[in-house]
Write an enzyme that holds these catalytic residues in place. Structure first.
Site, PDB file in Angstrom:
ATOM      1  N   GLY A  50      52.680  55.669  14.985  1.00 28.79           N
ATOM      2  CA  GLY A  50      51.616  55.042  14.213  1.00 28.79           C
ATOM      3  C   GLY A  50      50.308  55.240  14.949  1.00 28.79           C
ATOM      4  O   GLY A  50      50.307  55.536  16.149  1.00 28.79           O
TER       5      GLY A  50
ATOM      6  N   CYS B 155      57.191  57.626  19.724  1.00 28.48           N
ATOM      7  CA  CYS B 155      55.757  57.470  20.013  1.00 28.48           C
ATOM      8  C   CYS B 155      55.348  55.988  20.045  1.00 28.48           C
ATOM      9  O   CYS B 155      55.725  55.289  20.970  1.00 28.48           O
ATOM     10  CB  CYS B 155      54.929  58.291  19.034  1.00 28.48           C
ATOM     11  SG  CYS B 155      53.232  58.476  19.597  1.00 28.48           S
ATOM     12  N   TYR B 156      54.652  55.500  19.023  1.00 30.14           N
ATOM     13  CA  TYR B 156      54.330  54.064  19.005  1.00 30.14           C
ATOM     14  C   TYR B 156      55.625  53.258  19.111  1.00 30.14           C
ATOM     15  O   TYR B 156      55.691  52.251  19.827  1.00 30.14           O
ATOM     16  CB  TYR B 156      53.576  53.714  17.714  1.00 30.14           C
ATOM     17  CG  TYR B 156      53.225  52.243  17.576  1.00 30.14           C
ATOM     18  CD1 TYR B 156      52.006  51.760  18.027  1.00 30.14           C
ATOM     19  CD2 TYR B 156      54.125  51.336  17.008  1.00 30.14           C
ATOM     20  CE1 TYR B 156      51.684  50.414  17.916  1.00 30.14           C
ATOM     21  CE2 TYR B 156      53.815  49.988  16.896  1.00 30.14           C
ATOM     22  CZ  TYR B 156      52.597  49.530  17.350  1.00 30.14           C
ATOM     23  OH  TYR B 156      52.276  48.209  17.242  1.00 30.14           O
TER      24      TYR B 156
ATOM     25  N   HIS C 268      56.799  63.516  19.329  1.00 29.44           N
ATOM     26  CA  HIS C 268      57.117  63.484  17.896  1.00 29.44           C
ATOM     27  C   HIS C 268      58.190  64.515  17.592  1.00 29.44           C
ATOM     28  O   HIS C 268      57.902  65.693  17.481  1.00 29.44           O
ATOM     29  CB  HIS C 268      55.857  63.771  17.083  1.00 29.44           C
ATOM     30  CG  HIS C 268      54.921  62.615  17.064  1.00 29.44           C
ATOM     31  ND1 HIS C 268      55.018  61.606  16.142  1.00 29.44           N
ATOM     32  CD2 HIS C 268      53.902  62.287  17.882  1.00 29.44           C
ATOM     33  CE1 HIS C 268      54.084  60.705  16.381  1.00 29.44           C
ATOM     34  NE2 HIS C 268      53.395  61.087  17.436  1.00 29.44           N
TER      35      HIS C 268
ATOM     36  N   GLU D 155      59.764  64.658  14.851  1.00 28.15           N
ATOM     37  CA  GLU D 155      59.816  64.930  13.417  1.00 28.15           C
ATOM     38  C   GLU D 155      58.936  66.104  12.991  1.00 28.15           C
ATOM     39  O   GLU D 155      59.050  66.576  11.879  1.00 28.15           O
ATOM     40  CB  GLU D 155      59.421  63.669  12.627  1.00 28.15           C
ATOM     41  CG  GLU D 155      57.954  63.256  12.729  1.00 28.15           C
ATOM     42  CD  GLU D 155      57.635  62.402  13.962  1.00 28.15           C
ATOM     43  OE1 GLU D 155      58.423  62.450  14.923  1.00 28.15           O
ATOM     44  OE2 GLU D 155      56.603  61.727  13.969  1.00 28.15           O
TER      45      GLU D 155
ATOM     46  N   SER E 175      53.877  65.179 -17.686  1.00 29.94           N
ATOM     47  CA  SER E 175      52.569  65.746 -17.349  1.00 29.94           C
ATOM     48  C   SER E 175      52.635  67.263 -17.243  1.00 29.94           C
ATOM     49  O   SER E 175      51.623  67.936 -17.166  1.00 29.94           O
ATOM     50  CB  SER E 175      52.107  65.193 -16.000  1.00 29.94           C
ATOM     51  OG  SER E 175      52.935  65.718 -14.979  1.00 29.94           O
ATOM     52  N   GLY E 176      53.856  67.801 -17.239  1.00 22.37           N
ATOM     53  CA  GLY E 176      53.997  69.236 -16.993  1.00 22.37           C
ATOM     54  C   GLY E 176      54.285  69.483 -15.523  1.00 22.37           C
ATOM     55  O   GLY E 176      54.665  70.576 -15.130  1.00 22.37           O
ATOM     56  N   GLY E 177      54.096  68.469 -14.691  1.00 21.23           N
ATOM     57  CA  GLY E 177      54.395  68.587 -13.261  1.00 21.23           C
ATOM     58  C   GLY E 177      55.898  68.475 -13.030  1.00 21.23           C
ATOM     59  O   GLY E 177      56.664  68.119 -13.939  1.00 21.23           O
ATOM     60  N   VAL E 178      56.299  68.751 -11.805  1.00 22.00           N
ATOM     61  CA  VAL E 178      57.727  68.797 -11.482  1.00 22.00           C
ATOM     62  C   VAL E 178      58.395  67.428 -11.670  1.00 22.00           C
ATOM     63  O   VAL E 178      59.458  67.321 -12.285  1.00 22.00           O
ATOM     64  CB  VAL E 178      57.927  69.243 -10.004  1.00 22.00           C
ATOM     65  CG1 VAL E 178      59.395  69.283  -9.644  1.00 22.00           C
ATOM     66  CG2 VAL E 178      57.294  70.593  -9.771  1.00 22.00           C
ATOM     67  N   ASP E 179      57.748  66.371 -11.172  1.00 24.54           N
ATOM     68  CA  ASP E 179      58.417  65.069 -11.118  1.00 24.54           C
ATOM     69  C   ASP E 179      58.781  64.529 -12.506  1.00 24.54           C
ATOM     70  O   ASP E 179      59.913  64.120 -12.751  1.00 24.54           O
ATOM     71  CB  ASP E 179      57.537  64.038 -10.391  1.00 24.54           C
ATOM     72  CG  ASP E 179      57.071  64.556  -9.045  1.00 24.54           C
ATOM     73  OD1 ASP E 179      57.744  65.442  -8.501  1.00 24.54           O
ATOM     74  OD2 ASP E 179      56.029  64.086  -8.547  1.00 24.54           O
ATOM     75  N   SER E 180      57.806  64.533 -13.411  1.00 20.42           N
ATOM     76  CA  SER E 180      58.106  63.961 -14.728  1.00 20.42           C
ATOM     77  C   SER E 180      59.042  64.874 -15.513  1.00 20.42           C
ATOM     78  O   SER E 180      59.882  64.406 -16.287  1.00 20.42           O
ATOM     79  CB  SER E 180      56.826  63.686 -15.511  1.00 20.42           C
ATOM     80  OG  SER E 180      56.076  64.863 -15.680  1.00 20.42           O
ATOM     81  N   THR E 181      58.920  66.182 -15.290  1.00 18.41           N
ATOM     82  CA  THR E 181      59.786  67.103 -16.030  1.00 18.41           C
ATOM     83  C   THR E 181      61.240  66.932 -15.588  1.00 18.41           C
ATOM     84  O   THR E 181      62.156  66.908 -16.424  1.00 18.41           O
ATOM     85  CB  THR E 181      59.331  68.568 -15.804  1.00 18.41           C
ATOM     86  OG1 THR E 181      57.942  68.641 -16.080  1.00 18.41           O
ATOM     87  CG2 THR E 181      60.061  69.518 -16.714  1.00 18.41           C
TER      88      THR E 181
ATOM     89  N   LYS F 166      59.886  65.146  -2.814  1.00 21.09           N
ATOM     90  CA  LYS F 166      59.582  66.280  -3.683  1.00 21.09           C
ATOM     91  C   LYS F 166      60.617  67.408  -3.577  1.00 21.09           C
ATOM     92  O   LYS F 166      61.057  67.947  -4.594  1.00 21.09           O
ATOM     93  CB  LYS F 166      58.199  66.829  -3.285  1.00 21.09           C
ATOM     94  CG  LYS F 166      57.622  67.819  -4.246  1.00 21.09           C
ATOM     95  CD  LYS F 166      56.844  67.084  -5.256  1.00 21.09           C
ATOM     96  CE  LYS F 166      55.978  67.880  -6.139  1.00 21.09           C
ATOM     97  NZ  LYS F 166      55.203  66.943  -6.986  1.00 21.09           N
TER      98      LYS F 166
END
Ligand code: XMP
Length: 622
Positions: free
Chosen positions: A72, A99-100, A186, A188, A239-245, A387
């Site tokens: 953080g 880290c933190y 880090h 990650e 929306s045509g985007g990946v998530d909603s499709t 995603k």
């Protein structure tokens, strides 16, 4: 589960399966998401929780196999530094501090953190003696990524040192009895090459059996969604985007096309032929889609507007109006649920950029929608996924690859890629533009009399873009990017730098004109045409997946009295949009793109290549 949890987390938890899971306590910044997605890719479900809203009681679920304390931006010494319920350390669950989290663990369990002055940033060599099981089979030394000022001074009782770097004696520690581990670096980030292997070791130490995968998720969703939806019907805005499709495809597969209705809003700010492409691919999977043609509504509202933030607000608002009108007209009764393509980072407050947050929160958590959420009438079937997992799910559901792997596209669409101007400007240019000395008097670039957004330090800046007509040394993207960074650091009136790729004029830049303009249908078509050339070439030259995103931007700038506008190409290489460098495509690509764009539209005065990294530039120009 804490009563303080916001509603969207409650919705998500309702659907949670009893997978083994790792809980990540998010101490701020973007680190928690990187950790969570790494863990999932290693086959274990991960969940992000807010440290100040998580009690030891909340973590008493038997499927929680480990806890990770994230990094953080704060110092543990700061008055408002994030804390958690320290009783979690008595639960007998293995813990990994990063880290933190490394410093927090030391401090919370009786060790000491020493305030730093200079810090350690970037690459470091980590050495360990092989005694700590977290580093089993990890070479020593190994490269790690550091980003800290304070450091652990004394480890907590029970902890043994587990490794160090040149500047940090206390880079790792472990308590073998409690199964607690902690590292200053880090693991990650991709710059720590052994990071995944160290995470694997931690998952083994937690006894995880790796029972998470997208395939498994899909198999479970079928029964889960049936149960959640019952005998109701579902509609959603696509929306045509990946998530909603993908959400739409998933619901259609599970419930059947008769019970799922999709509404696609054509805002007039989509890419060329996007409406048809989205309709075709969605119908190909047998789903029921209705398109609402709202271009006039959106463009009407944008008439006369030139300010970028005002444009965003108007577009966000117009979406809501269309939704509200739909709710009203269709008088949705008890038999309907609203589905949304909300994904995991959207539900966690640290995700996305400021702007992305604003717009997305706007759409998925608008008051009208919030009312429905409170009434239990909203389902968000992919809200647990990242995603890349949504993309994998899309593939499993049979959506075409081109759709699933499309570059991210901003919510306000081309609306933030058409720069507008409140007034005419006509500016003669007297200076020579290819002297490479960094002197304020002989500037090696021309500053455009428009402004674009950038991000410098913690602040967004609105400054001029510079235009270079040549570059010192070899004409390579690497060189251009380095030179752009140097210029932006040196001249404080610019925040990004472009390179003149192709033009409609000959000779040096001698005059720049900016025309007063808003978002008109003609300008949308002009940008769509240039954007379509870029997309086609990316696919033809098989380099579409070599860039993360590729905004094409229309600016109302004309050079030397030719044409009326110019096009900016913005190839992006990034992982999470938080930082970015220039997408290193072959020069042939840019040459071909510039030539075709200039040939297609005589109103285009020049084609520029944005060669600024983020920071100091942002990905979009507005
Ligand atoms: P910036 O320009 O901030 O962009 O570097 C980072 C990422 O966010 C996207 N972006 C947006 N997405 N609404 C969205 O849904 C917005 O207003 C918006 N602005 C930027 C951008 O395309 C990039 O992927």
């Amino acid at each position: 589960m804490s009563q303080l949890l916001p509603n969207f987390l409650k919705i998500r938890t309702l659907g949670a399966m009893q997978h083994e899971k790792i809980v990540i306590l998010d101490f701020g910044g973007q680190y928690a998401h990187l950790i969570a997605s790494r863990i999932r890719r290693l086959g274990v479900l991960s969940e992000i929780r807010l440290p100040d809203q998580t009690t030891a009681d909340d973590l008493q679920e038997k499927n929680i196999k480990g806890i990770i304390l994230s990094g953080g931006p704060q110092s543990v010494f700061a008055e408002d530094s994030p804390r958690t319920d320290d009783a979690i350390f008595d639960l007998g669950i293995p813990v990994l501090g990063i880290c933190y989290g490394h410093q927090y663990l030391a401090q919370a369990l009786g060790g000491k953190v020493a305030p730093g002055t200079t810090g350690e940033f970037g690459r470091a060599e980590f050495t360990h003696d092989g005694q700590c099981p977290l580093f089993e089979n990890i070479p020593s030394p190994t490269v790690v990524w550091m980003n800290h000022v304070d450091a652990v001074g004394t480890f907590a009782p029970g902890f043994d040192p587990a490794g160090s770097t040149e500047h940090c004696e206390t880079a790792a520690a472990f308590d073998p009895k409690k199964n607690f581990y902690s590292v200053q670096f880090h693991l990650e980030v991709t710059h720590t090459p052994e990071g995944n292997a160290i995470f694997e070791n931690f998952l083994d130490l937690c006894g995880c059996s790796r029972d998470w995968s997208v395939e498994q998720f899909l198999a479970e969703q079928e029964a889960q969604l049936q149960k959640k939806v019952g005998d109701k019907n579902v509609f959603l805005f696509v929306s045509g985007g990946v998530d909603s499709t993908v959400t739409f495809a998933l619901l259609t597969k599970v419930l059947g096309p008769d019970r799922v209705r999709g509404l696609f809003v054509d805002t007039g700010l989509l890419r060329q032929n996007e409406v048809e492409q989205v309709e075709t691919s969605i119908r190909a999977i047998g789903a029921d889609l209705t398109t609402l043609h709202e271009a006039d509504h959106f463009l009407g509202k944008l008439k006369g507007i030139t300010d970028p933030e005002q444009k965003r607000e108007i577009i966000g608002h117009a979406f809501l109006e269309v939704q509200q009108q739909f709710f009203k007209q269709h008088n949705l009764d008890e038999s309907w649920l609203l589905a949304q393509g909300t994904i995991y980072p959207d539900t966690i407050e640290t995700g996305g950029t400021q702007n992305a947050d604003k717009i997305k929160t706007h759409h998925n958590r608008a008051p009208e929608v919030q009312k429905l959420i409170d009434a239990g009438k909203v389902i968000e079937p992919v809200a647990e996924l990242y995603k890349d997992e949504v993309r994998r799910l899309g593939e499993l559901l049979g959506l075409p690859k081109e759709l699933v792997w499309r570059h991210p596209f901003p919510g306000p669409g081309l609306g933030v890629r058409i720069l507008c101007a409140p007034e005419d400007i006509d500016q003669p240019i007297a200076e020579p533009v290819n002297a490479f000395t960094l002197q304020r008097k002989t500037r090696p670039f021309v500053a455009l009399p428009i402004k674009s957004v950038g991000v410098q330090g913690d602040f967004r800046t609105y400054r001029h873009p510079g235009v270079l007509t040549s570059v010192p040394g070899e004409k390579t993207l690497d060189n251009l990017e380095k030179f752009a960074t140097k210029l932006v650091n040196h001249y404080d009136d610019i925040n990004r730098c472009t390179f003149l790729l192709g033009q409609n004029f000959s000779g040096k830049i001698s005059r720049i004109q900016v025309a007063q303009t808003d978002i008109s249908p003609d300008r949308v078509t002009r940008l769509q045409q240039a954007d379509a050339i870029v997309t086609r070439l990316l696919r033809e030259m098989k380099v579409y997946q070599d860039v993360w995103q590729f905004p094409v931007v229309l600016i109302p700038v004309a050079f030397n009295g030719t044409g009326s506008e110019s096009i900016v190409l913005r190839p992006i290489d990034s992982i999470d949009a938080m930082s970015a460098s220039v997408g290193k495509l072959p020069w042939e690509f840019f040459d071909r793109a510039a030539t075709e764009i200039l040939k297609q539209d005589p109103q285009i005065s020049a084609v520029l290549l944005d060669c600024t990294s983020k920071p100091p530039g942002t990905i979009e120009w507005e």
